[in-house]
Design a protein around this motif. Structure first.
Motif, PDB file in Angstrom:
ATOM      1  N   THR A 189      18.283  52.293  65.045  1.00  0.00           N
ATOM      2  CA  THR A 189      17.608  53.172  64.085  1.00  0.00           C
ATOM      3  C   THR A 189      16.209  53.531  64.591  1.00  0.00           C
ATOM      4  N   ALA A 190      15.546  52.586  65.249  1.00  0.00           N
ATOM      5  CA  ALA A 190      14.246  52.888  65.849  1.00  0.00           C
ATOM      6  C   ALA A 190      14.406  53.924  66.963  1.00  0.00           C
ATOM      7  N   LEU A 191      15.488  53.801  67.741  1.00  0.00           N
ATOM      8  CA  LEU A 191      15.766  54.775  68.795  1.00  0.00           C
ATOM      9  C   LEU A 191      16.022  56.158  68.192  1.00  0.00           C
ATOM     10  N   PHE A 192      16.777  56.188  67.102  1.00  0.00           N
ATOM     11  CA  PHE A 192      17.047  57.470  66.436  1.00  0.00           C
ATOM     12  C   PHE A 192      15.743  58.130  65.998  1.00  0.00           C
ATOM     13  N   ALA A 193      14.847  57.337  65.408  1.00  0.00           N
ATOM     14  CA  ALA A 193      13.567  57.885  64.949  1.00  0.00           C
ATOM     15  C   ALA A 193      12.757  58.431  66.118  1.00  0.00           C
ATOM     16  N   ASP A 194      12.765  57.715  67.247  1.00  0.00           N
ATOM     17  CA  ASP A 194      12.030  58.187  68.427  1.00  0.00           C
ATOM     18  C   ASP A 194      12.636  59.473  68.983  1.00  0.00           C
ATOM     19  N   GLU A 195      13.966  59.551  68.980  1.00  0.00           N
ATOM     20  CA  GLU A 195      14.617  60.764  69.461  1.00  0.00           C
ATOM     21  C   GLU A 195      14.348  61.946  68.532  1.00  0.00           C
ATOM     22  N   LEU A 196      14.249  61.668  67.235  1.00  0.00           N
ATOM     23  CA  LEU A 196      13.890  62.723  66.286  1.00  0.00           C
ATOM     24  C   LEU A 196      12.493  63.255  66.602  1.00  0.00           C
ATOM     25  N   ASP A 197      11.578  62.360  66.915  1.00  0.00           N
ATOM     26  CA  ASP A 197      10.227  62.756  67.285  1.00  0.00           C
ATOM     27  C   ASP A 197      10.265  63.691  68.486  1.00  0.00           C
ATOM     28  N   ALA A 198      11.032  63.318  69.506  1.00  0.00           N
ATOM     29  CA  ALA A 198      11.146  64.151  70.707  1.00  0.00           C
ATOM     30  C   ALA A 198      11.767  65.507  70.378  1.00  0.00           C
ATOM     31  N   ALA A 199      12.763  65.503  69.494  1.00  0.00           N
ATOM     32  CA  ALA A 199      13.419  66.759  69.114  1.00  0.00           C
ATOM     33  C   ALA A 199      12.455  67.686  68.376  1.00  0.00           C
ATOM     34  N   ILE A 200      11.654  67.111  67.477  1.00  0.00           N
ATOM     35  CA  ILE A 200      10.689  67.918  66.727  1.00  0.00           C
ATOM     36  C   ILE A 200       9.653  68.523  67.670  1.00  0.00           C
ATOM     37  N   GLN A 201       9.200  67.745  68.631  1.00  0.00           N
ATOM     38  CA  GLN A 201       8.240  68.272  69.598  1.00  0.00           C
ATOM     39  C   GLN A 201       8.840  69.442  70.373  1.00  0.00           C
ATOM     40  N   TRP A 202      10.127  69.332  70.724  1.00  0.00           N
ATOM     41  CA  TRP A 202      10.789  70.408  71.459  1.00  0.00           C
ATOM     42  C   TRP A 202      10.898  71.659  70.596  1.00  0.00           C
ATOM     43  N   VAL A 203      11.298  71.494  69.337  1.00  0.00           N
ATOM     44  CA  VAL A 203      11.438  72.637  68.434  1.00  0.00           C
ATOM     45  C   VAL A 203      10.088  73.332  68.244  1.00  0.00           C
ATOM     46  N   ASN A 204       9.030  72.559  68.088  1.00  0.00           N
ATOM     47  CA  ASN A 204       7.704  73.151  67.912  1.00  0.00           C
ATOM     48  C   ASN A 204       7.289  73.987  69.126  1.00  0.00           C
ATOM     49  N   LYS A 205       7.707  73.570  70.310  1.00  0.00           N
ATOM     50  CA  LYS A 205       7.331  74.281  71.535  1.00  0.00           C
ATOM     51  C   LYS A 205       8.286  75.422  71.861  1.00  0.00           C
ATOM     52  N   HIS A 206       9.501  75.394  71.305  1.00  0.00           N
ATOM     53  CA  HIS A 206      10.518  76.387  71.665  1.00  0.00           C
ATOM     54  C   HIS A 206      11.172  76.976  70.408  1.00  0.00           C
ATOM     55  N   PRO A 207      10.406  77.645  69.536  1.00  0.00           N
ATOM     56  CA  PRO A 207      10.998  78.170  68.295  1.00  0.00           C
ATOM     57  C   PRO A 207      12.090  79.206  68.534  1.00  0.00           C
ATOM     58  N   LYS A 208      11.936  80.029  69.545  1.00  0.00           N
ATOM     59  CA  LYS A 208      12.950  81.058  69.805  1.00  0.00           C
ATOM     60  C   LYS A 208      14.269  80.413  70.218  1.00  0.00           C
ATOM     61  N   GLU A 209      14.219  79.476  71.164  1.00  0.00           N
ATOM     62  CA  GLU A 209      15.440  78.800  71.621  1.00  0.00           C
ATOM     63  C   GLU A 209      16.065  77.992  70.497  1.00  0.00           C
ATOM     64  N   ALA A 210      15.220  77.336  69.674  1.00  0.00           N
ATOM     65  CA  ALA A 210      15.740  76.546  68.561  1.00  0.00           C
ATOM     66  C   ALA A 210      16.411  77.456  67.537  1.00  0.00           C
ATOM     67  N   ALA A 211      15.834  78.624  67.288  1.00  0.00           N
ATOM     68  CA  ALA A 211      16.427  79.574  66.348  1.00  0.00           C
ATOM     69  C   ALA A 211      17.784  80.057  66.844  1.00  0.00           C
ATOM     70  N   GLN A 212      17.907  80.253  68.147  1.00  0.00           N
ATOM     71  CA  GLN A 212      19.189  80.676  68.712  1.00  0.00           C
ATOM     72  C   GLN A 212      20.275  79.636  68.463  1.00  0.00           C
ATOM     73  N   GLN A 213      19.888  78.368  68.451  1.00  0.00           N
ATOM     74  CA  GLN A 213      20.857  77.295  68.230  1.00  0.00           C
ATOM     75  C   GLN A 213      21.162  77.086  66.750  1.00  0.00           C
ATOM     76  N   ALA A 214      20.236  77.470  65.868  1.00  0.00           N
ATOM     77  CA  ALA A 214      20.341  77.050  64.471  1.00  0.00           C
ATOM     78  C   ALA A 214      20.711  78.158  63.496  1.00  0.00           C
ATOM     79  N   PHE A 215      20.588  79.432  63.878  1.00  0.00           N
ATOM     80  CA  PHE A 215      20.681  80.485  62.856  1.00  0.00           C
ATOM     81  C   PHE A 215      22.058  80.570  62.223  1.00  0.00           C
ATOM     82  N   GLU A 216      23.113  80.303  62.985  1.00  0.00           N
ATOM     83  CA  GLU A 216      24.457  80.406  62.405  1.00  0.00           C
ATOM     84  C   GLU A 216      24.694  79.326  61.355  1.00  0.00           C
ATOM     85  N   ILE A 217      24.314  78.094  61.670  1.00  0.00           N
ATOM     86  CA  ILE A 217      24.549  77.001  60.725  1.00  0.00           C
ATOM     87  C   ILE A 217      23.649  77.139  59.501  1.00  0.00           C
ATOM     88  N   MET A 218      22.496  77.825  59.658  1.00  0.00           N
ATOM     89  CA  MET A 218      21.609  78.058  58.524  1.00  0.00           C
ATOM     90  C   MET A 218      22.021  79.284  57.713  1.00  0.00           C
TER      91      MET A 218
END
Length: 282
Positions: A189-218
């Motif tokens: 669970t600690a590993l999951f939380a750390d990976e979430l942190d890394a994922a959030i940092q990536w999304v903040n730096k790459h909003p366009k790429e993240a939107a390409q991955q997420a728009f259909e499911i949203m």
């Protein structure tokens, strides 16, 4: 993915649904508003909040006019989420009173049985409502749909910091674990939380790429999701951080004062809910 296997991913809309999944054992991990989690924990739910990941999430949007303060909202029906005895209205009322306004002099409209954010968004887009209180992502979806006609007139983050410059941001929502999961798998669970942190940092730096991955499911246009990701305040902060606990304490104290939530001993009521890394393995 070598350490953690996600067996099922559910995308929720209504808060009561995903919290029910955790309580009845249908889900092990979710993301929840701070207040919803506290209420469940105080009612005996075996849950742990590990981090705050979304901050400063409410805005007053106007269409056809600009509001520079609450005074400019008089004469307009304010469409607000949920119901009167809920956090959105409670925080609005607190901000109004702190800035010298009487909430009773404003017209609030709540849906029946309560206001769904997506319904309020749609009323704003259609022009039925010209003043709405919305969280993200519905706020960005509404702004994207109406283009230049929509405005962010008031940011609750700005007003909160105007009243409490020492407190900083409003804690909105974060990572929630089922207690049993942490007791069985504390390292994972600690590993999951750390990976979430890394994922959030990536999304903040790459909003366009993240939107390409997420728009259909949203279920939204890619441009609306990209706008949301550029506007939303994602920041992974562990709840054991003293600064985070101070911000949570003050936020909950306001809601306790407004009788949205009952805290018998201040932050002590929820400290155990946030004491997740020290949960012993079974």
């Amino acid at each position: 993915m070598e350490r953690i296997k996600v067996e099922e991913l559910k995308v929720w809309q209504e808060t009561e649904k995903h919290m029910g999944w955790v309580v009845n054992g249908r889900a092990d991990i979710t993301f929840s508003a701070v207040v919803a989690a506290v209420k469940l924990f105080q009612n005996g739910a075996d849950i742990k909040m590990a981090s705050i990941d979304i901050w400063d999430n409410f805005y007053v949007l106007t269409r056809g006019y600009r509001a520079k303060s609450f005074a400019n909202l008089k004469g307009h029906a304010i469409y607000a989420p949920l119901f009167k005895n809920a956090p959105p209205y409670a925080i609005t009322s607190y901000l109004m009173q702190s800035l010298g306004f009487d909430p009773g002099e404003f017209e609030f409209f709540f849906g029946k049985p309560f206001g769904r954010p997506e319904e309020i968004r749609d009323k704003f887009i259609s022009g039925e409502a010209d003043t709405v209180l919305l969280r993200e992502p519905e706020a960005s979806q509404a702004l994207f749909a109406v283009g230049g006609e929509g405005r962010v007139s008031l940011s609750f983050s700005d007003l909160w910091q105007q009243i409490h410059p020492e407190l900083g941001n409003l804690p909105n929502a974060g990572l929630l674990f089922k207690g049993e999961l942490i007791r069985k798998y504390p390292e994972l669970t600690a590993l999951f939380a750390d990976e979430l942190d890394a994922a959030i940092q990536w999304v903040n730096k790459h909003p366009k790429e993240a939107a390409q991955q997420a728009f259909e499911i949203m279920g939204q246009p890619q441009g609306a999701v990209e706008l949301f990701l550029k506007r939303v305040h994602y920041e992974h902060r562990h709840v054991e951080d003293e600064d985070v606990q101070m911000k949570i304490t003050r936020y909950l104290a306001v809601l306790d004062e407004k009788k949205v939530i009952k805290l018998k001993n201040g932050i002590e009521d929820v400290r155990e809910m946030m004491n997740w890394r020290e949960s012993p393995a079974s």
